[in-house]
Enzyme design. Structure first.
Site, mmCIF file in Angstrom:
data_model
loop_
_atom_site.group_PDB
_atom_site.id
_atom_site.type_symbol
_atom_site.label_atom_id
_atom_site.label_comp_id
_atom_site.label_asym_id
_atom_site.label_seq_id
_atom_site.Cartn_x
_atom_site.Cartn_y
_atom_site.Cartn_z
ATOM 1 N N SER A 222 40.427 19.507 43.893
ATOM 2 C CA SER A 222 40.742 17.991 42.882
ATOM 3 C C SER A 222 38.594 18.533 41.888
ATOM 4 O O SER A 222 38.883 17.839 41.158
ATOM 5 C CB SER A 222 41.041 17.289 42.132
ATOM 6 O OG SER A 222 40.889 15.771 43.909
ATOM 7 N N GLU B 67 53.977 16.631 45.243
ATOM 8 C CA GLU B 67 53.473 15.719 43.748
ATOM 9 C C GLU B 67 54.114 15.708 42.581
ATOM 10 O O GLU B 67 54.690 16.956 42.813
ATOM 11 C CB GLU B 67 52.034 16.691 43.523
ATOM 12 C CG GLU B 67 51.149 16.161 42.413
ATOM 13 C CD GLU B 67 49.889 16.625 42.150
ATOM 14 O OE1 GLU B 67 49.006 17.243 42.851
ATOM 15 O OE2 GLU B 67 49.628 16.510 40.872
HETATM 16 O O1 KIV Z 1 43.433 18.272 44.951
HETATM 17 C C1 KIV Z 1 43.673 17.122 45.082
HETATM 18 O O2 KIV Z 1 43.379 16.557 44.657
HETATM 19 C C2 KIV Z 1 44.967 17.231 45.564
HETATM 20 C C3 KIV Z 1 45.664 15.779 45.614
HETATM 21 C C4 KIV Z 1 45.596 15.779 44.955
HETATM 22 C C5 KIV Z 1 46.366 15.423 46.570
HETATM 23 O O3 KIV Z 1 45.611 17.929 45.960
#
Ligand code: KIV
Length: 274
Positions: free
Chosen positions: A50, A187
């Site tokens: 992310s 998720e």
């Molecule tokens: O990339 C990320 O931050 C994640 C979380 C949302 C679990 O995979």
């Protein structure tokens, strides 16, 4: 010589042992100073891909590279001393073959000092997860809404709306559990699906948009701190950093324009030869 007390980091077995005993607390981190602030409060820090959207302004996580994950992983390991640190393997770095995944995971662990990697893996990649686990790489799975599948799914869509989809997510979770994941991020799934999976896998489940029926919770830190205007339904905002930053920056700009900053206390004045 004085005796130093070295605080021990949370380990992979510690996380496994929390299932059914205590809820597991986690947040994402991408930088050293934020990792240091979160570290005392969480069981693990996730350097999620992310980071591409949150820090680098990318529209999806698919452009994130191994080099970006390593740079942010290094910062988070440096900034923390208590929490287990997990680094995401980005899109394209692990799907080609178990050997490709192993090389990427070893590089991430060696170059960052993190304790584990996370893989967005369905049934098709359970063999890869097993390959890594059997060679000493602790793996966190990630099933349900998989952000790296954004182009296949046509967006970031919650999973489990019909029987087929529910069966697929259950099969994914069981496959990565049997492959040896020490925890599984769930998720964007319904409460009923989260409860069913949590009750039927050995690994602790870590929910994000997956109800309280998981063994733990994770949020993207910038979402829960209110950095962005838009907040997903499953996020609770614990702060309004956007408001605080806007207020601070507008006061700073006004002070500079009014020549009210810097003031006397903020100026160097040396006595000699000035
Ligand atoms: O990339 C990320 O931050 C994640 C979380 C949302 C679990 O995979």
């Amino acid at each position: 010589m004085s005796k130093q007390v070295v605080s021990r980091r949370v380990t992979v077995p510690d996380i496994l042992a929390l299932k059914g005993r205590q809820k597991i607390v986690s947040l994402t981190a991408y930088t050293a100073p934020v990792a240091a602030l979160l570290d005392p409060h969480v069981d693990f820090l996730l350097v999620g891909d992310s980071v591409g959207m949150v820090v680098h302004g990318l529209p999806t996580p698919t452009a994130v590279t191994l080099e970006m994950m390593i740079l942010h992983g290094q910062a988070v390991v440096r900034g923390s001393s208590h929490a287990l640190v997990v680094v995401d393997l980005p899109f394209g770095s692990f799907e080609g073959s178990p050997e490709q995944a192993y090389a990427a995971a070893v590089r991430v662990m060696k170059e960052t000092g993190c304790q584990a990697v996370k893989i967005e893996a369905g049934e098709a990649l359970a063999g890869t997860v097993a390959f890594l686990v059997q060679r000493g790489v602790p793996v966190m799975g990630h099933v349900g809404l998989r952000p790296q599948a954004v182009h296949v799914d046509g967006g970031f869509k919650a999973k489990g709306r019909n029987d087929d989809e529910r069966a697929r997510v259950i099969a994914e979770a069981r496959a990565v559990d049997e492959a040896g994941c020490f925890a599984i991020v769930l998720e964007g799934v319904s409460e009923a699906l989260a409860a069913e999976i949590t009750g039927s896998v050995r690994a602790p489940t870590i929910g994000i948009g997956a109800s309280p029926k998981c063994d733990g919770q994770i949020l993207v830190t910038d979402d829960m701190l209110g950095v962005f205007e838009w907040t997903p339904k499953f996020v609770r905002r614990y702060a309004d950093l956007r408001g605080s930053i806007t207020d601070a920056v507008s006061r700073y700009a006004a002070d500079v324009r009014a020549v009210a900053f810097p003031g006397d206390a903020e100026v160097y004045r040396f006595k000699a030869k000035e």
